[in-house]
Design a protein around this motif. Sequence first.
Motif, PDB file in Angstrom:
ATOM      1  N   LEU A  90       0.820  -1.206   0.000  1.00 53.50           N
ATOM      2  CA  LEU A  90       0.000   0.000   0.000  1.00 53.50           C
ATOM      3  C   LEU A  90       0.857   1.261   0.000  1.00 53.50           C
ATOM      4  O   LEU A  90       0.452   2.290  -0.543  1.00 53.50           O
ATOM      5  CB  LEU A  90      -0.954  -0.004   1.195  1.00 53.50           C
ATOM      6  CG  LEU A  90      -1.972  -1.150   1.248  1.00 53.50           C
ATOM      7  CD1 LEU A  90      -2.984  -0.912   2.357  1.00 53.50           C
ATOM      8  CD2 LEU A  90      -2.690  -1.298  -0.096  1.00 53.50           C
ATOM      9  N   GLU A  91       2.038   1.193   0.595  1.00 51.07           N
ATOM     10  CA  GLU A  91       2.956   2.331   0.533  1.00 51.07           C
ATOM     11  C   GLU A  91       3.490   2.501  -0.888  1.00 51.07           C
ATOM     12  O   GLU A  91       3.588   3.646  -1.393  1.00 51.07           O
ATOM     13  CB  GLU A  91       4.113   2.126   1.513  1.00 51.07           C
ATOM     14  CG  GLU A  91       3.721   2.318   2.969  1.00 51.07           C
ATOM     15  CD  GLU A  91       4.874   2.073   3.905  1.00 51.07           C
ATOM     16  OE1 GLU A  91       5.199   2.963   4.711  1.00 51.07           O
ATOM     17  OE2 GLU A  91       5.468   0.966   3.843  1.00 51.07           O
ATOM     18  N   SER A  92       3.836   1.402  -1.542  1.00 51.58           N
ATOM     19  CA  SER A  92       4.278   1.487  -2.939  1.00 51.58           C
ATOM     20  C   SER A  92       3.166   2.033  -3.820  1.00 51.58           C
ATOM     21  O   SER A  92       3.407   2.834  -4.735  1.00 51.58           O
ATOM     22  CB  SER A  92       4.713   0.103  -3.434  1.00 51.58           C
ATOM     23  OG  SER A  92       5.826  -0.375  -2.712  1.00 51.58           O
ATOM     24  N   ASN A  93       1.939   1.608  -3.547  1.00 55.68           N
ATOM     25  CA  ASN A  93       0.798   2.122  -4.305  1.00 55.68           C
ATOM     26  C   ASN A  93       0.608   3.613  -4.066  1.00 55.68           C
ATOM     27  O   ASN A  93       0.259   4.364  -4.988  1.00 55.68           O
ATOM     28  CB  ASN A  93      -0.466   1.366  -3.907  1.00 55.68           C
ATOM     29  CG  ASN A  93      -1.697   1.886  -4.635  1.00 55.68           C
ATOM     30  OD1 ASN A  93      -1.780   1.846  -5.855  1.00 55.68           O
ATOM     31  ND2 ASN A  93      -2.661   2.405  -3.883  1.00 55.68           N
ATOM     32  N   MET A  94       0.842   4.068  -2.835  1.00 54.98           N
ATOM     33  CA  MET A  94       0.710   5.496  -2.533  1.00 54.98           C
ATOM     34  C   MET A  94       1.755   6.311  -3.293  1.00 54.98           C
ATOM     35  O   MET A  94       1.473   7.423  -3.756  1.00 54.98           O
ATOM     36  CB  MET A  94       0.856   5.718  -1.025  1.00 54.98           C
ATOM     37  CG  MET A  94       0.657   7.168  -0.582  1.00 54.98           C
ATOM     38  SD  MET A  94      -0.945   7.847  -1.079  1.00 54.98           S
ATOM     39  CE  MET A  94      -2.057   6.750  -0.199  1.00 54.98           C
ATOM     40  N   VAL A  95       2.948   5.762  -3.433  1.00 58.44           N
ATOM     41  CA  VAL A  95       4.006   6.456  -4.175  1.00 58.44           C
ATOM     42  C   VAL A  95       3.578   6.682  -5.626  1.00 58.44           C
ATOM     43  O   VAL A  95       3.674   7.787  -6.153  1.00 58.44           O
ATOM     44  CB  VAL A  95       5.327   5.667  -4.123  1.00 58.44           C
ATOM     45  CG1 VAL A  95       6.363   6.285  -5.062  1.00 58.44           C
ATOM     46  CG2 VAL A  95       5.872   5.633  -2.707  1.00 58.44           C
ATOM     47  N   THR A 342     -11.756   0.147   2.989  1.00 56.74           N
ATOM     48  CA  THR A 342     -11.616   0.239   1.534  1.00 56.74           C
ATOM     49  C   THR A 342     -12.772   0.979   0.869  1.00 56.74           C
ATOM     50  O   THR A 342     -12.809   1.088  -0.354  1.00 56.74           O
ATOM     51  CB  THR A 342     -11.514  -1.171   0.925  1.00 56.74           C
ATOM     52  OG1 THR A 342     -12.614  -1.963   1.378  1.00 56.74           O
ATOM     53  CG2 THR A 342     -10.208  -1.830   1.322  1.00 56.74           C
ATOM     54  N   GLU A 343     -13.736   1.473   1.659  1.00 56.35           N
ATOM     55  CA  GLU A 343     -14.847   2.246   1.112  1.00 56.35           C
ATOM     56  C   GLU A 343     -14.859   3.687   1.607  1.00 56.35           C
ATOM     57  O   GLU A 343     -15.726   4.472   1.232  1.00 56.35           O
ATOM     58  CB  GLU A 343     -16.186   1.577   1.461  1.00 56.35           C
ATOM     59  CG  GLU A 343     -16.427   0.273   0.722  1.00 56.35           C
ATOM     60  CD  GLU A 343     -16.395   0.456  -0.791  1.00 56.35           C
ATOM     61  OE1 GLU A 343     -16.969   1.441  -1.286  1.00 56.35           O
ATOM     62  OE2 GLU A 343     -15.775  -0.377  -1.483  1.00 56.35           O
ATOM     63  N   ARG A 344     -13.896   4.033   2.450  1.00 54.31           N
ATOM     64  CA  ARG A 344     -13.826   5.404   2.958  1.00 54.31           C
ATOM     65  C   ARG A 344     -13.283   6.351   1.901  1.00 54.31           C
ATOM     66  O   ARG A 344     -12.218   6.132   1.350  1.00 54.31           O
ATOM     67  CB  ARG A 344     -12.934   5.473   4.199  1.00 54.31           C
ATOM     68  CG  ARG A 344     -13.534   4.910   5.478  1.00 54.31           C
ATOM     69  CD  ARG A 344     -12.556   5.073   6.617  1.00 54.31           C
ATOM     70  NE  ARG A 344     -12.128   6.463   6.736  1.00 54.31           N
ATOM     71  CZ  ARG A 344     -10.954   6.839   7.232  1.00 54.31           C
ATOM     72  NH1 ARG A 344     -10.075   5.938   7.614  1.00 54.31           N
ATOM     73  NH2 ARG A 344     -10.643   8.124   7.319  1.00 54.31           N
ATOM     74  N   GLY A 456      -5.868   0.836  -6.591  1.00 55.32           N
ATOM     75  CA  GLY A 456      -6.133   0.764  -5.165  1.00 55.32           C
ATOM     76  C   GLY A 456      -7.269  -0.179  -4.835  1.00 55.32           C
ATOM     77  O   GLY A 456      -7.229  -0.897  -3.832  1.00 55.32           O
ATOM     78  N   PHE A 457      -8.294  -0.203  -5.676  1.00 54.93           N
ATOM     79  CA  PHE A 457      -9.437  -1.099  -5.480  1.00 54.93           C
ATOM     80  C   PHE A 457      -8.992  -2.560  -5.518  1.00 54.93           C
ATOM     81  O   PHE A 457      -9.447  -3.384  -4.725  1.00 54.93           O
ATOM     82  CB  PHE A 457     -10.476  -0.832  -6.563  1.00 54.93           C
ATOM     83  CG  PHE A 457     -11.657  -1.756  -6.536  1.00 54.93           C
ATOM     84  CD1 PHE A 457     -12.632  -1.647  -5.556  1.00 54.93           C
ATOM     85  CD2 PHE A 457     -11.807  -2.745  -7.497  1.00 54.93           C
ATOM     86  CE1 PHE A 457     -13.724  -2.504  -5.524  1.00 54.93           C
ATOM     87  CE2 PHE A 457     -12.891  -3.605  -7.481  1.00 54.93           C
ATOM     88  CZ  PHE A 457     -13.860  -3.478  -6.487  1.00 54.93           C
ATOM     89  N   ALA A 461      -6.336  -0.699  -1.225  1.00 53.57           N
ATOM     90  CA  ALA A 461      -5.927   0.579  -0.650  1.00 53.57           C
ATOM     91  C   ALA A 461      -7.134   1.309  -0.055  1.00 53.57           C
ATOM     92  O   ALA A 461      -8.285   0.956  -0.309  1.00 53.57           O
ATOM     93  CB  ALA A 461      -5.259   1.458  -1.710  1.00 53.57           C
ATOM     94  N   THR A 462      -6.862   2.348   0.722  1.00 54.56           N
ATOM     95  CA  THR A 462      -7.907   3.178   1.310  1.00 54.56           C
ATOM     96  C   THR A 462      -8.168   4.373   0.403  1.00 54.56           C
ATOM     97  O   THR A 462      -7.267   5.196   0.220  1.00 54.56           O
ATOM     98  CB  THR A 462      -7.495   3.688   2.704  1.00 54.56           C
ATOM     99  OG1 THR A 462      -7.076   2.573   3.507  1.00 54.56           O
ATOM    100  CG2 THR A 462      -8.640   4.413   3.380  1.00 54.56           C
ATOM    101  N   PRO A 463      -9.355   4.479  -0.208  1.00 51.57           N
ATOM    102  CA  PRO A 463      -9.635   5.585  -1.131  1.00 51.57           C
ATOM    103  C   PRO A 463      -9.388   6.959  -0.516  1.00 51.57           C
ATOM    104  O   PRO A 463      -8.912   7.869  -1.199  1.00 51.57           O
ATOM    105  CB  PRO A 463     -11.117   5.386  -1.477  1.00 51.57           C
ATOM    106  CG  PRO A 463     -11.377   3.942  -1.244  1.00 51.57           C
ATOM    107  CD  PRO A 463     -10.501   3.543  -0.099  1.00 51.57           C
ATOM    108  N   TYR A 464      -9.712   7.121   0.762  1.00 50.93           N
ATOM    109  CA  TYR A 464      -9.523   8.403   1.448  1.00 50.93           C
ATOM    110  C   TYR A 464      -8.063   8.842   1.357  1.00 50.93           C
ATOM    111  O   TYR A 464      -7.759   9.988   1.008  1.00 50.93           O
ATOM    112  CB  TYR A 464      -9.959   8.265   2.905  1.00 50.93           C
ATOM    113  CG  TYR A 464      -9.775   9.507   3.743  1.00 50.93           C
ATOM    114  CD1 TYR A 464     -10.743  10.496   3.772  1.00 50.93           C
ATOM    115  CD2 TYR A 464      -8.630   9.679   4.516  1.00 50.93           C
ATOM    116  CE1 TYR A 464     -10.583  11.642   4.548  1.00 50.93           C
ATOM    117  CE2 TYR A 464      -8.449  10.810   5.293  1.00 50.93           C
ATOM    118  CZ  TYR A 464      -9.428  11.787   5.304  1.00 50.93           C
ATOM    119  OH  TYR A 464      -9.252  12.910   6.064  1.00 50.93           O
TER     120      TYR A 464
END
Length: 633
Positions: A90-95, A342-344, A456-457, A461-464
């Motif tokens: 999730l950190e790699s995805n955030m990058v 995962t829905e926020r 992310g889905f 990941a967290t959409p927020y």
Amino acid sequence: MRKHCVSYPVIHLFIAEMEQQNDFKPYISPKDFIPEFTLKAIILGSIFGIIFGAATVYLGLKVGLTVSASIPIAVLAISIFKKVGKATILESNMVQTIGSAGESVAAGVVFTVPALLFLAEGKAYFQYFQIFVLSLAGGILGVLFMVPLRKSLIVKEHGNLPYPEGTACANVLIAGEKGGSLANMVYYGLGLAFLYKVLMSVLGLWKEVPSYIFGRKSALPNLSVSGEITPELLGVGYVIGYRIAAVMVAGGILSYWVLIPLITFLGDYVTVAIAPATKPISELDLNGIRANYVRYIGAGAVTFGGLMTLLKTLPTILAAFSDTAKEFSQKKQANETSTERTERSLPMSFVLFGCLFLVIFMVAMPNLPVNALSGVMIIIFGFFFVTVASRIVGLIGSSSSPVSGMTIATLMATCLIFVGMGWTGNAYQPIALVVGSIVCIAAANAGATSQDLKTGFLVGATPYYQQLGLLIGVFVSTLAIGGTMLLLHQSIGIGLVLIGMAIAAVVELCGVSSLAFAVGAYLPLSSTTPIFIGGIVKSMVERRQGAHEAENEAGAGALFSSGLIAGGAITGILIAILMGISTTVNGKIVPLATKFNTGIGESMRYGDLFALVCFLAMAFVLYRVSFIKEKQA
């Protein structure tokens, strides 16, 4: 033919579960809370956002090229974190979420904002602060508008909108997280795409766009057959499947096999120029006819297809606003804790007030060509084309999104409104262009945002946090975009648009997706042809394997296709850099890429046929790989 069986660990089965049950299960469970929105991810993503934002401006102005950055950034993030310290998926995805925002905003800026220089009173607005505000406003609107659209387009349309780059990026992230032999399927595809594209585009061993054009005096004047035979388009075709690819190529056939030959045939009997062209049709070649006539028809078709898309998604959008109203009335602060991670998403109140603040800010700024009416138009056209852009990239990917067509439609509608109000002086030209520019930036960023949200889905990941990351990426990248641009840059066919809308209406009445058809009609046939071939490969696999098994996103074919898309994107960046660096050859200043190009493909006697054979060989490899199975433990 014997099927190949290879033992692979099951790491992508979670994606395939969507086909078997109503509740999709992401890779990281909604109940698991692991590091995601961390300082190191924000910093690294911001650095990539600045780098890729500035690089996109440079390449766009220098050589007219832009490339998708999500997958390359994801690969870089995985590699860097493995060297300097561990990080979660999730950190790699955030990058990649933060970093890719810079490229998409820059792509929207670079092809619209410089037009201010060509207007009578536009040069005064081509300053750093104005470029920064326009970029920031368009980028933020692209993110905010996607908040209410996420549920309808990303979640509920998961089985219908593949979002090719987003799916490929998720596969790369998960492969990098797990490692092992299954990860090799993605990297094998990446390696083949890299080798193929270097041999074709850098060394020039075969043509990039084999084509054949019928003579002007033939029975089918200017009819053409062509294909941009790149690995990423083949991969996109496999991911989206035969149905969508066939509808798209049908739109291209209408434009290139019907409209262009018809206009050529009739135009040879006309001796005067017909607007919007400035030359008689008899003096225009195939590209001239497309640019002056068929492109506007395609833009009209895209506009109508987008309108139908908006109408179809309107119930879900209204439901999102209804939920927001209930939150206001019931004061449910506990909603944040009761909603699954995962829905926020960002609250709708933030979206509404954010849009309102942006409009008030732009109108209030004295040195920005925005008034109250144009501010309202930015919101209306922006939301409309963000919806259109998100659905289009969900079908065919960000690289082929016809953002220019949406910009043309926006400018034409804006100008018509201005003319109706009597606003026809030079002072109103920059206002109209700014509306088109911000809408273009918003649509471009919404396309990339959609791919990021899809990634992310899939990974959980967290959409927020993703939406916050996208806003950060927009802000930091726009700091560099304006400065880079300044350093590097020291009659409307409304009838044709209406014809395009009528064509799209006919297609919709026939029960066919008008948007996919319209995109095919707008894009060059050379872009949709290789996508169609990828769709044919997918169809052949489905016939042999069964549709359910072939559509499994955990399958070898889908993973290999993700690698093709990733490899094409990464190699595209390297090639664009080579095009941007100048060198001297025989006393002439030429791009460095020219120095490596052997020219063998262009000079070959049967160069078009040889190029087609090379592309079909890659398609055959994809076909064979699709049958590789994993043994159950």
